[in-house]
Scaffold this motif. Sequence first.
Motif, PDB file in Angstrom:
ATOM      1  N   ILE A  47     -10.033 -25.249 -31.950  1.00 31.96           N
ATOM      2  CA  ILE A  47      -9.827 -23.959 -32.606  1.00 31.96           C
ATOM      3  C   ILE A  47     -10.470 -24.099 -33.982  1.00 31.96           C
ATOM      4  CG2 ILE A  47      -8.096 -22.378 -33.560  1.00 31.96           C
ATOM      5  CD1 ILE A  47      -6.152 -23.513 -31.401  1.00 31.96           C
ATOM      6  N   ILE A  48     -11.434 -23.243 -34.265  1.00 36.20           N
ATOM      7  CA  ILE A  48     -12.161 -23.354 -35.530  1.00 36.20           C
ATOM      8  C   ILE A  48     -11.848 -22.143 -36.415  1.00 36.20           C
ATOM      9  CG2 ILE A  48     -14.430 -23.587 -36.611  1.00 36.20           C
ATOM     10  CD1 ILE A  48     -15.474 -24.720 -33.976  1.00 36.20           C
ATOM     11  N   VAL A  49     -11.079 -22.370 -37.431  1.00 37.79           N
ATOM     12  CA  VAL A  49     -10.780 -21.294 -38.383  1.00 37.79           C
ATOM     13  C   VAL A  49     -11.910 -21.244 -39.403  1.00 37.79           C
ATOM     14  CG1 VAL A  49      -9.241 -20.578 -40.259  1.00 37.79           C
ATOM     15  CG2 VAL A  49      -8.282 -21.412 -38.094  1.00 37.79           C
ATOM     16  N   VAL A  50     -12.557 -20.086 -39.518  1.00 41.09           N
ATOM     17  CA  VAL A  50     -13.606 -19.937 -40.525  1.00 41.09           C
ATOM     18  C   VAL A  50     -13.108 -18.932 -41.562  1.00 41.09           C
ATOM     19  CG1 VAL A  50     -16.012 -19.363 -40.984  1.00 41.09           C
ATOM     20  CG2 VAL A  50     -15.376 -20.393 -38.794  1.00 41.09           C
ATOM     21  N   ASP A  51     -12.754 -19.469 -42.713  1.00 40.58           N
ATOM     22  CA  ASP A  51     -12.136 -18.632 -43.740  1.00 40.58           C
ATOM     23  C   ASP A  51     -13.076 -18.449 -44.930  1.00 40.58           C
ATOM     24  OD1 ASP A  51      -9.687 -17.300 -44.794  1.00 40.58           O
ATOM     25  OD2 ASP A  51      -9.974 -18.780 -46.384  1.00 40.58           O
ATOM     26  N   ASP A  52     -13.187 -17.225 -45.407  1.00 42.50           N
ATOM     27  CA  ASP A  52     -14.093 -16.936 -46.520  1.00 42.50           C
ATOM     28  C   ASP A  52     -13.377 -17.116 -47.858  1.00 42.50           C
ATOM     29  OD1 ASP A  52     -15.961 -16.517 -44.663  1.00 42.50           O
ATOM     30  OD2 ASP A  52     -16.314 -14.393 -45.084  1.00 42.50           O
ATOM     31  N   ASP A  53     -12.834 -18.304 -48.037  1.00 41.90           N
ATOM     32  CA  ASP A  53     -12.210 -18.655 -49.317  1.00 41.90           C
ATOM     33  C   ASP A  53     -11.155 -17.607 -49.719  1.00 41.90           C
ATOM     34  OD1 ASP A  53     -12.007 -20.559 -51.235  1.00 41.90           O
ATOM     35  OD2 ASP A  53     -13.570 -19.764 -52.535  1.00 41.90           O
ATOM     36  N   SER A  54     -10.321 -17.240 -48.784  1.00 37.76           N
ATOM     37  CA  SER A  54      -9.331 -16.176 -49.019  1.00 37.76           C
ATOM     38  C   SER A  54      -8.494 -16.436 -50.268  1.00 37.76           C
ATOM     39  CB  SER A  54      -8.359 -16.081 -47.834  1.00 37.76           C
ATOM     40  OG  SER A  54      -9.033 -15.759 -46.664  1.00 37.76           O
ATOM     41  N   PRO A  55      -8.308 -15.420 -51.088  1.00 38.00           N
ATOM     42  CA  PRO A  55      -7.453 -15.561 -52.276  1.00 38.00           C
ATOM     43  C   PRO A  55      -6.025 -16.000 -51.923  1.00 38.00           C
ATOM     44  CG  PRO A  55      -8.661 -13.488 -52.339  1.00 38.00           C
ATOM     45  CD  PRO A  55      -8.968 -14.109 -51.027  1.00 38.00           C
ATOM     46  N   ASP A  56      -5.569 -15.662 -50.723  1.00 40.49           N
ATOM     47  CA  ASP A  56      -4.204 -16.073 -50.357  1.00 40.49           C
ATOM     48  C   ASP A  56      -4.147 -17.507 -49.825  1.00 40.49           C
ATOM     49  OD1 ASP A  56      -5.018 -16.076 -47.707  1.00 40.49           O
ATOM     50  OD2 ASP A  56      -3.480 -14.693 -47.012  1.00 40.49           O
ATOM     51  N   GLY A  57      -5.310 -18.184 -49.863  1.00 45.28           N
ATOM     52  CA  GLY A  57      -5.329 -19.600 -49.473  1.00 45.28           C
ATOM     53  C   GLY A  57      -5.172 -19.865 -47.987  1.00 45.28           C
ATOM     54  N   THR A  58      -5.642 -18.924 -47.156  1.00 47.26           N
ATOM     55  CA  THR A  58      -5.537 -19.125 -45.700  1.00 47.26           C
ATOM     56  C   THR A  58      -6.103 -20.474 -45.271  1.00 47.26           C
ATOM     57  OG1 THR A  58      -5.852 -16.741 -45.424  1.00 47.26           O
ATOM     58  CG2 THR A  58      -6.064 -18.100 -43.454  1.00 47.26           C
ATOM     59  N   TRP A  59      -7.274 -20.841 -45.838  1.00 50.54           N
ATOM     60  CA  TRP A  59      -7.919 -22.100 -45.422  1.00 50.54           C
ATOM     61  C   TRP A  59      -7.036 -23.298 -45.739  1.00 50.54           C
ATOM     62  CZ3 TRP A  59      -9.100 -25.822 -49.055  1.00 50.54           C
ATOM     63  CH2 TRP A  59      -9.039 -25.404 -50.397  1.00 50.54           C
ATOM     64  N   GLN A  60      -6.314 -23.201 -46.845  1.00 49.34           N
ATOM     65  CA  GLN A  60      -5.460 -24.311 -47.257  1.00 49.34           C
ATOM     66  C   GLN A  60      -4.276 -24.452 -46.297  1.00 49.34           C
ATOM     67  OE1 GLN A  60      -4.888 -23.463 -51.303  1.00 49.34           O
ATOM     68  NE2 GLN A  60      -5.048 -25.608 -51.958  1.00 49.34           N
ATOM     69  N   ILE A  61      -3.685 -23.309 -45.982  1.00 53.03           N
ATOM     70  CA  ILE A  61      -2.566 -23.330 -45.042  1.00 53.03           C
ATOM     71  C   ILE A  61      -3.059 -23.900 -43.708  1.00 53.03           C
ATOM     72  CG2 ILE A  61      -0.841 -21.909 -43.865  1.00 53.03           C
ATOM     73  CD1 ILE A  61      -1.202 -19.851 -46.152  1.00 53.03           C
ATOM     74  N   ALA A  62      -4.270 -23.464 -43.302  1.00 49.17           N
ATOM     75  CA  ALA A  62      -4.812 -23.930 -42.025  1.00 49.17           C
ATOM     76  C   ALA A  62      -5.058 -25.437 -42.044  1.00 49.17           C
ATOM     77  CB  ALA A  62      -6.096 -23.172 -41.699  1.00 49.17           C
ATOM     78  N   THR A  63      -5.598 -25.948 -43.136  1.00 50.36           N
ATOM     79  CA  THR A  63      -5.866 -27.401 -43.156  1.00 50.36           C
ATOM     80  C   THR A  63      -4.555 -28.187 -43.080  1.00 50.36           C
ATOM     81  OG1 THR A  63      -6.179 -27.097 -45.518  1.00 50.36           O
ATOM     82  CG2 THR A  63      -8.115 -27.665 -44.269  1.00 50.36           C
ATOM     83  N   GLN A  64      -3.511 -27.630 -43.664  1.00 55.30           N
ATOM     84  CA  GLN A  64      -2.231 -28.337 -43.567  1.00 55.30           C
ATOM     85  C   GLN A  64      -1.703 -28.368 -42.136  1.00 55.30           C
ATOM     86  OE1 GLN A  64      -0.124 -26.192 -46.573  1.00 55.30           O
ATOM     87  NE2 GLN A  64      -1.239 -27.267 -48.200  1.00 55.30           N
ATOM     88  N   LEU A  65      -2.156 -27.427 -41.328  1.00 53.92           N
ATOM     89  CA  LEU A  65      -1.696 -27.390 -39.931  1.00 53.92           C
ATOM     90  C   LEU A  65      -2.409 -28.422 -39.059  1.00 53.92           C
ATOM     91  CD1 LEU A  65      -1.599 -23.511 -39.401  1.00 53.92           C
ATOM     92  CD2 LEU A  65       0.373 -25.030 -39.604  1.00 53.92           C
ATOM     93  N   THR A  66      -3.519 -28.982 -39.578  1.00 53.30           N
ATOM     94  CA  THR A  66      -4.330 -29.850 -38.698  1.00 53.30           C
ATOM     95  C   THR A  66      -3.575 -31.124 -38.289  1.00 53.30           C
ATOM     96  OG1 THR A  66      -5.407 -30.824 -40.621  1.00 53.30           O
ATOM     97  CG2 THR A  66      -6.594 -29.065 -39.495  1.00 53.30           C
ATOM     98  N   SER A  67      -2.624 -31.567 -39.107  1.00 57.90           N
ATOM     99  CA  SER A  67      -1.902 -32.773 -38.690  1.00 57.90           C
ATOM    100  C   SER A  67      -1.021 -32.477 -37.470  1.00 57.90           C
ATOM    101  CB  SER A  67      -1.061 -33.308 -39.851  1.00 57.90           C
ATOM    102  OG  SER A  67      -0.239 -32.275 -40.341  1.00 57.90           O
ATOM    103  N   ARG A  68      -0.523 -31.248 -37.413  1.00 59.01           N
ATOM    104  CA  ARG A  68       0.302 -30.886 -36.264  1.00 59.01           C
ATOM    105  C   ARG A  68      -0.558 -30.457 -35.070  1.00 59.01           C
ATOM    106  NH1 ARG A  68       4.098 -26.063 -37.164  1.00 59.01           N
ATOM    107  NH2 ARG A  68       3.580 -26.539 -39.321  1.00 59.01           N
ATOM    108  N   TYR A  69      -1.729 -29.901 -35.350  1.00 59.87           N
ATOM    109  CA  TYR A  69      -2.624 -29.441 -34.283  1.00 59.87           C
ATOM    110  C   TYR A  69      -3.961 -30.163 -34.413  1.00 59.87           C
ATOM    111  CZ  TYR A  69       0.866 -25.749 -34.067  1.00 59.87           C
ATOM    112  OH  TYR A  69       2.044 -25.060 -33.980  1.00 59.87           O
ATOM    113  N   PRO A  70      -4.090 -31.321 -33.770  1.00 65.16           N
ATOM    114  CA  PRO A  70      -5.301 -32.131 -33.968  1.00 65.16           C
ATOM    115  C   PRO A  70      -6.579 -31.455 -33.471  1.00 65.16           C
ATOM    116  CG  PRO A  70      -3.870 -33.100 -32.289  1.00 65.16           C
ATOM    117  CD  PRO A  70      -3.111 -31.978 -32.898  1.00 65.16           C
TER     118      PRO A  70
END
Length: 422
Positions: free
Chosen positions: A80-103
Amino acid sequence: MVTTGSIQLLPELSGLLQVPSQPTLARSPRHLLPGATVEAIAPVRFSLVVPTYNEGRNIERIVALLSDQLEAVLPHRYEIIVVDDDSPDGTWQIATQLTSRYPNLRVMRRQAERGLSTAVIRGWQAAQGEILGVIDGDLQHPPEVLQELLAAIERGVALAVASRNVEGGGVSTWSAMRRFLSRGAQLLGLVLLPDVVSRVTDPMSGYFLVRRSAIAEQVLHPLGYKILLEVLGRGRIEQIAEVGYVFQEREAGESKVTWKQYRDYIRHLVRLRVSLGRLGRFQQRLNFPLGRFLRFGFVGLSGLVVDMGLLYLLHGILGFGLTRSAIVAAELAIINNFVWNDRWTFGDLAQQQQKRHQVIKRFAKFNLICLMGLILKILILNLLFNGLHLNAYLANFLAIAAVTLWNFWINLKLSWRVTQVK
Ligand code: GDD
Ligand code: MN
């Protein structure tokens, strides 16, 4: 992989929007660590891109639902590839934190480029799978439909589209206005591009799967939201399957649709119409960027007007010396041409390289090439006039034509060249 602290991100890509026929990046190194299981090394079959902009309130849930769906049918063999355009709400950051749970989750944070369609293609460019897909990140596209879409592709079709307009499909509670606009847009597409738009019942769908081989190596030129048009128009799509789905209401976050999307949609249709029409096919066989060259020539003419006008002003009216006036006029004409070429002729390429030093470098190269062009022009003119005894004006015209072509080509290759950054 780029490491920021302990967080891994997919590198942001630039250059042509072109999906390679073979995946380029190696799998995440963690899969090669000692102790990695056989399943973990199994090749990725399916890569699903989730474009996001301010979906911080939806990202965790969508990733969880998608993982459930995909683990069930393709255990470990998907990403699953999340492509985030540097969202002000930090979507990309939240997503990267999920990678440990979803390899099997990867995240690309884009800081230079923007827009839904390019986000999808950049995700596909970084993808490992033979099957590529896209789904919205706001839960309006029900993840349950994925299994049916995948099954259709495995049966051999090149493209599987989730559609609101086949059995089982629909929109939940759209206003009459939105329904009207959506249908109107489709009708307009049918008029302008019948061969493309009529192939599916829901050409506006942003939820579909496509075989890598069907779009590999094609340079894509999307605009706005409707990436499916691009895939249908430029891909090598033989069989298509459609699966019904109901477009869900958004529960969190906001739609990014504005009037700009309608304008972009129409421009996109026109652009596809031109490049798929007779002229476009001719141009493709010619393998020469005719449209770009015409724009370059047009800008060149505007430069001529600037040059002549300034020469008249400086020398004729203000009485400065001829040489000095000519040099100033020429340089201002060069600046004029550079600005228009950078905005218009090569605007699509320049857009990807907007950093200050990149613009200055382009301008310096453009100047140098113009200077060399001038020397070349004088050489050709002399050759034609003194050597072949052509009429002076004919010789001048031919020299200008030759140098314009030369200038165009060198500028395309050197000044506005886009380098593939990994
Ligand atoms: N990376 C990135 N960059 N993502 C974006 C951008 C952008 O500029 N703009 C929107 N997105 C993401 C959103 O976060 C969401 O996940 C998805 O793209 C769709 O955006 P919405 O703004 O929610 O669009 P919509 O629901 O109104 O529009 C949808 O209309 C079609 C049906 O008519 C389209 O997006 C289609 O996918 C959908 O099928
Ligand atoms: Mn949406």
